[in-house]
Scaffold this active site. Structure first.
Site, PDB file in Angstrom:
ATOM      1  N   CYS A  37       0.816  -1.211   0.000  1.00  0.00           N
ATOM      2  CA  CYS A  37       0.000   0.000   0.000  1.00  0.00           C
ATOM      3  C   CYS A  37       0.852   1.265   0.000  1.00  0.00           C
ATOM      4  O   CYS A  37       1.974   1.265   0.506  1.00  0.00           O
ATOM      5  CB  CYS A  37      -0.872   0.019   1.247  1.00  0.00           C
ATOM      6  SG  CYS A  37      -1.893  -1.430   1.426  1.00  0.00           S
TER       7      CYS A  37
ATOM      8  N   ARG B  31       5.568  -0.194  -6.090  1.00  0.00           N
ATOM      9  CA  ARG B  31       5.482  -0.954  -4.843  1.00  0.00           C
ATOM     10  C   ARG B  31       4.560  -2.165  -4.971  1.00  0.00           C
ATOM     11  O   ARG B  31       4.622  -3.070  -4.148  1.00  0.00           O
ATOM     12  CB  ARG B  31       4.937  -0.049  -3.728  1.00  0.00           C
ATOM     13  CG  ARG B  31       5.835   1.130  -3.426  1.00  0.00           C
ATOM     14  CD  ARG B  31       5.108   2.148  -2.585  1.00  0.00           C
ATOM     15  NE  ARG B  31       4.815   1.644  -1.255  1.00  0.00           N
ATOM     16  CZ  ARG B  31       5.595   1.817  -0.198  1.00  0.00           C
ATOM     17  NH1 ARG B  31       6.712   2.481  -0.327  1.00  0.00           N
ATOM     18  NH2 ARG B  31       5.260   1.345   0.974  1.00  0.00           N
TER      19      ARG B  31
ATOM     20  N   TRP C 263      -2.774  -2.861  -1.564  1.00  0.00           N
ATOM     21  CA  TRP C 263      -2.317  -4.227  -1.847  1.00  0.00           C
ATOM     22  C   TRP C 263      -3.041  -5.113  -0.837  1.00  0.00           C
ATOM     23  O   TRP C 263      -2.821  -5.011   0.363  1.00  0.00           O
ATOM     24  CB  TRP C 263      -0.801  -4.300  -1.666  1.00  0.00           C
ATOM     25  CG  TRP C 263      -0.199  -5.600  -2.081  1.00  0.00           C
ATOM     26  CD1 TRP C 263       0.121  -5.996  -3.357  1.00  0.00           C
ATOM     27  CD2 TRP C 263       0.213  -6.676  -1.223  1.00  0.00           C
ATOM     28  NE1 TRP C 263       0.694  -7.243  -3.336  1.00  0.00           N
ATOM     29  CE2 TRP C 263       0.768  -7.686  -2.042  1.00  0.00           C
ATOM     30  CE3 TRP C 263       0.172  -6.894   0.154  1.00  0.00           C
ATOM     31  CZ2 TRP C 263       1.263  -8.881  -1.541  1.00  0.00           C
ATOM     32  CZ3 TRP C 263       0.663  -8.088   0.657  1.00  0.00           C
ATOM     33  CH2 TRP C 263       1.204  -9.065  -0.194  1.00  0.00           C
TER      34      TRP C 263
ATOM     35  N   ASN D 164      -2.130   2.240   5.762  1.00  0.00           N
ATOM     36  CA  ASN D 164      -1.166   1.173   5.424  1.00  0.00           C
ATOM     37  C   ASN D 164      -0.916   0.385   6.695  1.00  0.00           C
ATOM     38  O   ASN D 164      -0.851   0.970   7.782  1.00  0.00           O
ATOM     39  CB  ASN D 164       0.195   1.747   5.007  1.00  0.00           C
ATOM     40  CG  ASN D 164       0.169   2.380   3.642  1.00  0.00           C
ATOM     41  OD1 ASN D 164      -0.852   2.402   2.978  1.00  0.00           O
ATOM     42  ND2 ASN D 164       1.319   2.900   3.229  1.00  0.00           N
ATOM     43  N   GLY D 165      -0.687  -0.936   6.550  1.00  0.00           N
ATOM     44  CA  GLY D 165      -0.374  -1.756   7.729  1.00  0.00           C
ATOM     45  C   GLY D 165      -1.512  -2.713   8.029  1.00  0.00           C
ATOM     46  O   GLY D 165      -2.389  -2.931   7.175  1.00  0.00           O
TER      47      GLY D 165
ATOM     48  N   GLU E 118      18.652 -17.755  -6.019  1.00  0.00           N
ATOM     49  CA  GLU E 118      18.283 -16.413  -6.483  1.00  0.00           C
ATOM     50  C   GLU E 118      17.810 -16.475  -7.941  1.00  0.00           C
ATOM     51  O   GLU E 118      16.837 -15.816  -8.316  1.00  0.00           O
ATOM     52  CB  GLU E 118      19.479 -15.464  -6.306  1.00  0.00           C
ATOM     53  CG  GLU E 118      19.305 -14.065  -6.850  1.00  0.00           C
ATOM     54  CD  GLU E 118      18.126 -13.298  -6.259  1.00  0.00           C
ATOM     55  OE1 GLU E 118      17.524 -13.726  -5.271  1.00  0.00           O
ATOM     56  OE2 GLU E 118      17.779 -12.254  -6.849  1.00  0.00           O
TER      57      GLU E 118
ATOM     58  N   LYS F 253      14.109 -15.372  -9.222  1.00  0.00           N
ATOM     59  CA  LYS F 253      13.903 -14.374 -10.292  1.00  0.00           C
ATOM     60  C   LYS F 253      12.957 -14.937 -11.346  1.00  0.00           C
ATOM     61  O   LYS F 253      12.008 -14.286 -11.759  1.00  0.00           O
ATOM     62  CB  LYS F 253      15.217 -14.049 -10.986  1.00  0.00           C
ATOM     63  CG  LYS F 253      16.129 -12.939 -10.651  1.00  0.00           C
ATOM     64  CD  LYS F 253      15.703 -11.656 -10.101  1.00  0.00           C
ATOM     65  CE  LYS F 253      14.954 -11.707  -8.825  1.00  0.00           C
ATOM     66  NZ  LYS F 253      15.546 -11.162  -7.660  1.00  0.00           N
TER      67      LYS F 253
ATOM     68  N   GLU G 237       9.294 -15.363 -10.042  1.00  0.00           N
ATOM     69  CA  GLU G 237       8.506 -14.162  -9.704  1.00  0.00           C
ATOM     70  C   GLU G 237       8.115 -13.342 -10.928  1.00  0.00           C
ATOM     71  O   GLU G 237       7.062 -12.727 -10.941  1.00  0.00           O
ATOM     72  CB  GLU G 237       9.150 -13.308  -8.617  1.00  0.00           C
ATOM     73  CG  GLU G 237      10.347 -12.513  -8.992  1.00  0.00           C
ATOM     74  CD  GLU G 237      10.942 -11.728  -7.818  1.00  0.00           C
ATOM     75  OE1 GLU G 237      10.211 -11.217  -6.973  1.00  0.00           O
ATOM     76  OE2 GLU G 237      12.182 -11.622  -7.765  1.00  0.00           O
TER      77      GLU G 237
ATOM     78  N   HIS H 175      19.301 -37.572  -4.626  1.00  0.00           N
ATOM     79  CA  HIS H 175      18.535 -37.928  -3.419  1.00  0.00           C
ATOM     80  C   HIS H 175      17.053 -37.604  -3.585  1.00  0.00           C
ATOM     81  O   HIS H 175      16.325 -37.516  -2.606  1.00  0.00           O
ATOM     82  CB  HIS H 175      19.123 -37.200  -2.206  1.00  0.00           C
ATOM     83  CG  HIS H 175      20.553 -37.570  -1.960  1.00  0.00           C
ATOM     84  ND1 HIS H 175      20.930 -38.805  -1.505  1.00  0.00           N
ATOM     85  CD2 HIS H 175      21.707 -36.887  -2.158  1.00  0.00           C
ATOM     86  CE1 HIS H 175      22.253 -38.871  -1.421  1.00  0.00           C
ATOM     87  NE2 HIS H 175      22.744 -37.712  -1.811  1.00  0.00           N
TER      88      HIS H 175
ATOM     89  N   LYS I  97       6.783  -4.428  -4.015  1.00  0.00           N
ATOM     90  CA  LYS I  97       8.209  -4.112  -3.914  1.00  0.00           C
ATOM     91  C   LYS I  97       8.659  -4.101  -2.461  1.00  0.00           C
ATOM     92  O   LYS I  97       9.688  -4.632  -2.112  1.00  0.00           O
ATOM     93  CB  LYS I  97       8.479  -2.755  -4.573  1.00  0.00           C
ATOM     94  CG  LYS I  97       9.938  -2.324  -4.535  1.00  0.00           C
ATOM     95  CD  LYS I  97      10.792  -3.273  -5.363  1.00  0.00           C
ATOM     96  CE  LYS I  97      12.275  -2.964  -5.297  1.00  0.00           C
ATOM     97  NZ  LYS I  97      13.062  -4.110  -5.769  1.00  0.00           N
TER      98      LYS I  97
HETATM   99  C1  AGP Z   1      13.168 -10.047  -4.813  1.00  0.00           C
HETATM  100  O1  AGP Z   1      13.202 -10.138  -6.170  1.00  0.00           O
HETATM  101  C2  AGP Z   1      11.887  -9.995  -4.165  1.00  0.00           C
HETATM  102  N1  AGP Z   1      10.979  -9.156  -4.794  1.00  0.00           N
HETATM  103  C3  AGP Z   1      11.815 -10.110  -2.665  1.00  0.00           C
HETATM  104  O2  AGP Z   1      12.192 -11.422  -2.362  1.00  0.00           O
HETATM  105  C4  AGP Z   1      12.626  -9.145  -1.768  1.00  0.00           C
HETATM  106  O3  AGP Z   1      13.984  -9.393  -1.907  1.00  0.00           O
HETATM  107  C5  AGP Z   1      12.182  -9.322  -0.301  1.00  0.00           C
HETATM  108  O4  AGP Z   1      10.828  -8.969  -0.199  1.00  0.00           O
HETATM  109  C6  AGP Z   1      13.008  -8.522   0.667  1.00  0.00           C
HETATM  110  O5  AGP Z   1      12.930  -7.156   0.414  1.00  0.00           O
HETATM  111  P1  AGP Z   1      13.948  -6.131   1.085  1.00  0.00           P
HETATM  112  O6  AGP Z   1      15.303  -6.444   0.551  1.00  0.00           O
HETATM  113  O7  AGP Z   1      13.462  -4.775   0.649  1.00  0.00           O
HETATM  114  O8  AGP Z   1      13.878  -6.339   2.561  1.00  0.00           O
END
Ligand code: AGP
Length: 608
Positions: free
Chosen positions: A2, A27, A74, A99-100, A482, A486, A489, A505, A603
């Site tokens: 949000c 965001r 959101w 927000n929250g 990682e 990527k 997502e 395994h 974000k």
């Molecule tokens: C990464 O591509 C993600 N969108 C997500 O995992 C992100 O790294 C995670 O939410 C942590 O965010 P931050 O680094 O702002 O704490």
């Protein structure tokens, strides 16, 4: 997540507020809304979907107003819908954006229902509007109603509220959710993200937990957690608008991938000199602190956690320190034992990730020597609340998928490792080798980005699959994780990562012609073992896509092999991440997904 923007001005604010919402789109959100004070009541517009739809409604309805609040939502409580979008209202009089998460919302809802309030939405936020209205009906002013309401609210909130009968004032409140005031000329703003008002002012006041403030076009008053008038420092920060535009690139993610040579340079700039890392780069006193450290705990989420997993290897190999690492969302719930002389390290691009902040707060009650943050946003809560901090200086990262944030976090974590080793008088030769390698890194990243064309050739074969497996060994296992994160997502392809030796395994059962296997094969003492693991994949019909050092001999048959530039082994995780970012981006392009704002994601994840 949000986003809030609010304004009290001597000019019309509708357009400013919508522009602010656009700047917070990165965001992640599912709906947007605005409430604007007008002579004949409040214009209240909400739309499901993009901010552009709200802007279209504004163009049609042309509300004019000098006071307003706006929001991107959101969904947490209640599905994404127009009814659940903010602002929420009570009796067409009180309008709020939030927000929250209000944790005791069900209890408060039951109390308010007994008082005759009915609820239009499924959100936790709506209770704030009714609670304010209830307090106003007891004869309180708006600010008094906010003081009284905050005593009832449990959880995290940033709130902006306005009343139909007050054309000049907004009331805002902050508790564990970012909120700041921006000072303009004949106008005052509030926002949850400085980017939202970055084009309107460079003067920001960051509110503290428990703060409530009243703002109007020509003044503001802040009250602290015990409702006493308080003064807060004004910070002058230039958030360049250039950094927040895509320029010649198709997506922010693409721009951010190609910004990595400069971003890395900014991370190491002014932090190394001659053959070593400089003292106190984490703040005055950090070198003294590092001399005492005997154990490290890292907490982070998502990509930042992967950076921590790479660093755990460095901390052990170079600084000779044992290091434990945890998901920030899990750490507090496993009753962690903290050894004497331990430090807690948090890693976060945004510095606003609720799980990481909650872990940091929890750790403050434990016997850590200190908390040390690695963060990209100097104005963030994490930066303010850590004892020591090193900024990655990567510049704003707008794409939801972290790219330059990850590689700069790795560089910052290497600086941390070197600082600890130096403070502990360890491995001077190795430190010297790494410092030299760090200097060469931006150039090697540039060479790696030039592999783009070979990676683009690989993308179609992966884009038409439903699954993918990423393999790496040792320090490359977190890099493989990682890569898988990527891909999943932004392309929505199911992707998993395994240390290659684990294949036999269990996961080997998944291998057939529909399972592309993406592997990282740098020159290392276990390169041959990895090659044998890849042979096992080939023998079962899997197609291999391998990024490897030219010295490692691999026959990929019908797959692809991309030779990687040479780099000091300790820094190769940074280099081998880059083709995985490009691959995910190119695959997502082919699949036509919303790359910068992938579905269901945000974000900055400001809820636990
Ligand atoms: C990464 O591509 C993600 N969108 C997500 O995992 C992100 O790294 C995670 O939410 C942590 O965010 P931050 O680094 O702002 O704490």
């Amino acid at each position: 997540m949000c986003g809030i923007i609010a304004a009290a001005s001597t000019r019309n604010v509708g357009k400013l507020l919508v522009q602010g919402l656009h700047r917070m789109e990165y965001r992640g959100y599912d709906s947007a809304g605005i409430a604007l004070h007008q002579l004949d009541g409040v214009a209240h517009l909400r739309t499901l979907g993009k901010v552009q739809l709200l802007e279209d409604r504004m163009i049609e309805e042309k509300p004019r107003s000098k006071l307003g609040i706006a929001h991107t939502r959101w969904a947490t409580h209640g599905e994404p819908s127009e009814t659940n979008a903010h602002p929420h209202k009570s009796n067409d009089e009180v309008f709020i954006v939030h927000n929250g998460i209000i944790e005791n919302h069900l209890e408060l809802k039951a109390e308010l229902e007994k008082e005759g309030y009915s609820f239009a939405s499924q959100t936790d936020s709506e209770i704030i509007a009714h609670l304010l209205d209830f307090n106003l009906k007891q004869g309180m002013t708006m600010i008094e109603a906010m003081f009284a309401s905050k005593k009832k609210l449990d959880g995290a909130y940033a709130i902006a509220a306005m009343h139909r009968d007050d054309e000049s004032k907004l009331v805002i409140a902050r508790q564990k959710s970012p909120l700041l005031i921006g000072l303009g000329t004949d106008e005052v703003f509030a926002a949850s993200d400085p980017l939202a008002i970055s084009q309107l002012t460079n003067d920001f006041i960051f509110l503290e937990d428990g703060d409530v403030a009243e703002i109007s076009a020509d003044t503001y008053k802040i009250f602290d957690a015990v409702d006493l008038e308080a003064s807060r420092e004004v910070s002058r920060i230039d958030i360049s608008s250039q950094a927040t535009s895509k320029g010649e690139y198709r997506h922010f993610m693409e721009k951010e991938i190609y910004e990595q040579p400069d971003a890395l340079l900014n991370t190491i700039d002014g932090r190394i000199s001659g053959e070593d890392v400089l003292d106190n780069i984490f703040g005055l006193g950090s070198t003294e602190l590092f001399k005492k450290v005997e154990r490290i705990q890292i907490v982070a989420c998502g990509t930042s956690l992967h950076a921590g997993r790479v660093a755990a290897n460095w901390l052990s190999a170079i600084a000779e320190l044992p290091c434990q690492i945890d998901y920030a969302s899990e750490y507090r719930y496993r009753n962690p034992h903290v050894d004497d002389n331990s430090i807690l390290i948090t890693i976060s691009q945004s510095g606003e990730t609720a799980d990481t902040l909650a872990a940091l707060n929890y750790a403050k009650e434990k016997n850590y020597l200190a908390t040390v943050g690695i963060c990209n946003v100097p104005t963030s809560t994490l930066a303010r609340e850590s004892d020591f901090v090193l900024f990655t200086n990567a510049g704003p990262e707008i794409g939801v998928a972290s790219t330059k944030a990850f590689t700069t976090q790795l560089a910052a974590l290497m600086l941390l490792t070197l600082s600890l080793a130096k403070a502990r008088n360890l491995n001077p030769k190795l430190r010297q080798r790494v410092v030299t390698a760090l200097r060469a890194l931006p150039e090697i990243i540039t060479q790696t980005l030039e592999l783009k064309d070979s990676i683009i050739e690989m993308a179609p074969a992966i884009a038409n699959k439903d699954n993918a497996l990423f393999l790496g060994r040792g320090i490359f296992y977190p890099v493989a994780k990682e890569g898988a994160l990527k891909l999943k997502e932004i392309s929505y392809i199911h992707a998993e990562a395994y240390p290659a030796g684990e294949l036999k395994h269990g996961p080997l059962a998944l291998i057939d012609e529909n399972m592309p296997v993406i592997a990282l094969a740098p020159e290392s003492e276990i390169a041959e073992k990895l090659v044998s693991n890849l042979e096992e994949v080939k023998a079962r019909g899997g197609t291999l896509y391998v990024f490897s050092d030219p010295s490692v001999s691999i026959d990929v048959k019908s797959g692809s092999l991309v030779p990687m530039p040479k780099c000091d082994f300790l820094l190769t995780p940074i280099i081998y991440t880059i083709p995985l970012q490009i691959l995910s981006y190119e695959v997502a392009l082919l699949r036509g997904t919303d790359i910068d704002q992938p579905r269901n994601l945000a974000k900055s994840v400001t809820v636990e």
